[in-house]
Enzyme design. Structure first.
Site, PDB file in Angstrom:
ATOM      1  N   ARG A  75      19.123 -49.857 -92.739  1.00 13.25           N
ATOM      2  CA  ARG A  75      19.812 -50.733 -91.781  1.00 13.25           C
ATOM      3  C   ARG A  75      18.793 -51.153 -90.728  1.00 13.25           C
ATOM      4  O   ARG A  75      18.102 -50.307 -90.159  1.00 13.25           O
ATOM      5  CB  ARG A  75      20.940 -49.967 -91.108  1.00 13.25           C
ATOM      6  CG  ARG A  75      21.599 -50.775 -90.037  1.00 13.25           C
ATOM      7  CD  ARG A  75      22.594 -49.974 -89.275  1.00 13.25           C
ATOM      8  NE  ARG A  75      23.210 -50.814 -88.262  1.00 13.25           N
ATOM      9  CZ  ARG A  75      23.628 -50.361 -87.097  1.00 13.25           C
ATOM     10  NH1 ARG A  75      23.488 -49.096 -86.785  1.00 13.25           N
ATOM     11  NH2 ARG A  75      24.185 -51.177 -86.233  1.00 13.25           N
ATOM     12  N   GLU A 111      29.678 -49.779 -94.517  1.00 16.08           N
ATOM     13  CA  GLU A 111      28.386 -50.446 -94.353  1.00 16.08           C
ATOM     14  C   GLU A 111      27.318 -49.844 -95.266  1.00 16.08           C
ATOM     15  O   GLU A 111      26.474 -50.552 -95.801  1.00 16.08           O
ATOM     16  CB  GLU A 111      27.939 -50.330 -92.883  1.00 16.08           C
ATOM     17  CG  GLU A 111      28.807 -51.145 -91.961  1.00 16.08           C
ATOM     18  CD  GLU A 111      28.624 -50.794 -90.496  1.00 16.08           C
ATOM     19  OE1 GLU A 111      29.327 -49.893 -90.007  1.00 16.08           O
ATOM     20  OE2 GLU A 111      27.786 -51.415 -89.840  1.00 16.08           O
ATOM     21  N   ARG A 124      30.997 -50.536 -73.258  1.00 13.65           N
ATOM     22  CA  ARG A 124      30.384 -51.831 -72.927  1.00 13.65           C
ATOM     23  C   ARG A 124      31.440 -52.801 -72.410  1.00 13.65           C
ATOM     24  O   ARG A 124      32.574 -52.804 -72.888  1.00 13.65           O
ATOM     25  CB  ARG A 124      29.724 -52.430 -74.176  1.00 13.65           C
ATOM     26  CG  ARG A 124      28.399 -51.793 -74.509  1.00 13.65           C
ATOM     27  CD  ARG A 124      27.840 -52.336 -75.801  1.00 13.65           C
ATOM     28  NE  ARG A 124      27.860 -51.319 -76.838  1.00 13.65           N
ATOM     29  CZ  ARG A 124      27.749 -51.565 -78.136  1.00 13.65           C
ATOM     30  NH1 ARG A 124      27.628 -52.797 -78.573  1.00 13.65           N
ATOM     31  NH2 ARG A 124      27.770 -50.583 -79.003  1.00 13.65           N
ATOM     32  N   HIS A 162      26.993 -56.200 -86.275  1.00 16.00           N
ATOM     33  CA  HIS A 162      27.996 -55.629 -87.187  1.00 16.00           C
ATOM     34  C   HIS A 162      28.140 -56.505 -88.431  1.00 16.00           C
ATOM     35  O   HIS A 162      29.179 -56.483 -89.094  1.00 16.00           O
ATOM     36  CB  HIS A 162      29.404 -55.520 -86.560  1.00 16.00           C
ATOM     37  CG  HIS A 162      29.539 -54.488 -85.484  1.00 16.00           C
ATOM     38  ND1 HIS A 162      30.408 -54.660 -84.433  1.00 16.00           N
ATOM     39  CD2 HIS A 162      28.942 -53.295 -85.291  1.00 16.00           C
ATOM     40  CE1 HIS A 162      30.340 -53.610 -83.636  1.00 16.00           C
ATOM     41  NE2 HIS A 162      29.435 -52.765 -84.138  1.00 16.00           N
ATOM     42  N   ASN A 208      19.832 -45.001 -91.989  1.00 16.69           N
ATOM     43  CA  ASN A 208      20.209 -45.731 -90.775  1.00 16.69           C
ATOM     44  C   ASN A 208      19.625 -44.994 -89.575  1.00 16.69           C
ATOM     45  O   ASN A 208      20.164 -43.970 -89.149  1.00 16.69           O
ATOM     46  CB  ASN A 208      21.741 -45.797 -90.703  1.00 16.69           C
ATOM     47  CG  ASN A 208      22.233 -46.515 -89.461  1.00 16.69           C
ATOM     48  OD1 ASN A 208      21.450 -46.880 -88.597  1.00 16.69           O
ATOM     49  ND2 ASN A 208      23.534 -46.711 -89.375  1.00 16.69           N
TER      50      ASN A 208
END
Ligand code: ADP
Length: 395
Positions: free
Chosen positions: A91, A382, A239, A180, A7
């Protein structure tokens, strides 16, 4: 069968080595500050951790170092030869409209990922660099790309279009993509097993530093909270999530540059911006408990926004079989789960206060017995999902 999962972030690489035959995790690590004078490596294998500080100039040096560590660290190391890696799963953040599922990478796939770089300028180039590095270091070994956006390609036009001039979509690819996806897919799969339905209606809440929510009808994603980029939707660590786009024109008119506004919305907003304390919910909750008013406000806004999406997605589903929390906040913060769902009994949601206080190592239910909607806490994974996709595609 050994599968390496990679990743690549904007200046880091996370990795995990799995033995899929034994269902075992053989090694895990992280290289940070790639391209800086001193990069940091932390590598763990068979419970033993190694911390190193050395110059890792780019992703190809980084991937080579990872393979080196996997073949030299440990008693014995998990691999005696890089050739024992059957395949590498990567990823990839943005697959645009080109990828609705994971794929084995070839030159055409690399070109398509490159084309999506304009939609994810910080992430896709790093993902591509990692892919190219692994292809050069392990020639002939299959490389698989697993996209954050792919799971949401099943969204119908009504959910993915913005109500803007159609040309913006047709010519500039401006639409909602969702992110996601690998986490939501994993959690939705576990939730389906746990509620004993093959194709349930679900709402999954991934609440970490980044936060998103997915609406899943009959096993298929039909809506989610993020947009063209991961800035839309829920309140996050730094965010903003949803906002009136006119705020940008207002601030630009007051003299702020577009770059300043963008940096503020991405890095100085959310829990951090509202509270002024931290982007970490633990710190914000602690400050709020100590009477810090802005910290309390940040917690309120975070929970309010999440409830709003729960309501919206319940309305879209009509019948919802389960709601599942994941991510650092979703898995660990009973207080936030409670704030989000408190008072929703009329909608069929009833938390079991006793059970809600546990922490998640394994999935556990937190709904009361008379709740019409099962509520679960499901730790996400993940990397395992990426390893499974890779195994499946190269078998
Ligand atoms: P990332 O999105 O970077 O993978 P995580 O999923 O690890 O992040 O989530 C990080 C968030 O989880 C932080 O806001 C942190 O405060 C929160 N978190 C972790 N443990 C707890 C806890 N016990 N209580 C409240 N929040 C927690």
């Amino acid at each position: 069968m050994n599968i390496l999962v990679i990743n690549c972030g904007s200046s880091s690489v996370k990795y995990k080595l799995y033995d899929m035959t034994q269902q075992a995790e053989l090694a895990v690590g992280l290289i940070e500050r790639i391209g800086e004078v001193e990069s940091r490596i932390s590598h763990t294998c068979a419970g033993e951790s190694t911390e190193l500080s050395e110059a890792i100039g780019d992703y190809s040096v980084g991937v080579a170092r990872i393979i080196d560590l996997l073949t030299t660290c440990g008693q014995p190391p998990p691999l005696s030869d890089p050739g024992q890696i059957a395949g590498v799963g990567h990823r990839v953040v943005h697959g645009g409209e080109s990828f609705a599922e994971s794929v084995v990478v070839d030159e055409g796939v690399l070109a398509a990922i490159d084309e999506c770089s304009q939609l994810a300028p910080l992430h896709n180039p790093a993902n591509l660099a990692g892919l190219r590095a692994a292809m050069a270091i392990l020639p002939g070994r299959p490389q698989v790309a697993v996209f954050d956006t792919a799971y949401f390609q099943s969204m119908p036009p009504a959910a993915f279009h913005y109500a803007v001039p159609y040309e913006w979509y047709a010519e500039e690819k401006v639409r909602r993509y969702g992110f996601h996806g690998t986490s939501h897919r994993y959690v939705a799969g576990r939730a389906a097993e746990l509620v004993g339905r093959e194709k349930p209606n679900l709402i999954t809440l991934h609440l970490g530093n980044g936060c998103s929510m997915a609406c899943i009808r009959a096993g298929e994603a039909v809506d989610q909270s993020m947009g063209l980029t991961p800035l839309e939707g829920l309140v996050m660590g730094t965010r903003s999530g949803d906002l009136d786009p006119a705020i940008i024109f207002h601030l630009a008119g007051r003299g702020m540059s577009l770059e300043q506004i963008r940096a503020s919305l991405e890095k100085q907003s959310g829990l951090l911006g509202l509270s002024g304390v931290s982007r970490d919910l633990r710190d914000v909750l602690a400050a709020a408990a100590g009477g810090h008013e802005r910290a309390a406000l940040a917690v309120d806004v975070f929970a309010h926004r999440a409830r709003k999406y729960v309501g919206a997605f319940l309305a879209q589903l009509g019948t919802c079989h389960a709601l599942a929390f994941t991510g650092g906040i979703g898995e660990n913060s009973a207080a936030m789960r409670h704030r989000i769902l408190d008072g929703l009994e009329p909608l069929g949601i009833r938390l079991d206060a006793g059970r809600n206080d546990r922490r998640a190592a394994e999935p556990f239910p937190i709904s009361a017995d008379d709740s019409r909607i099962a509520i679960w806490v499901i730790p996400t994974d993940e990397e395992l999902m990426i390893a499974r996709d890779t195994q499946h595609l190269i078998a």
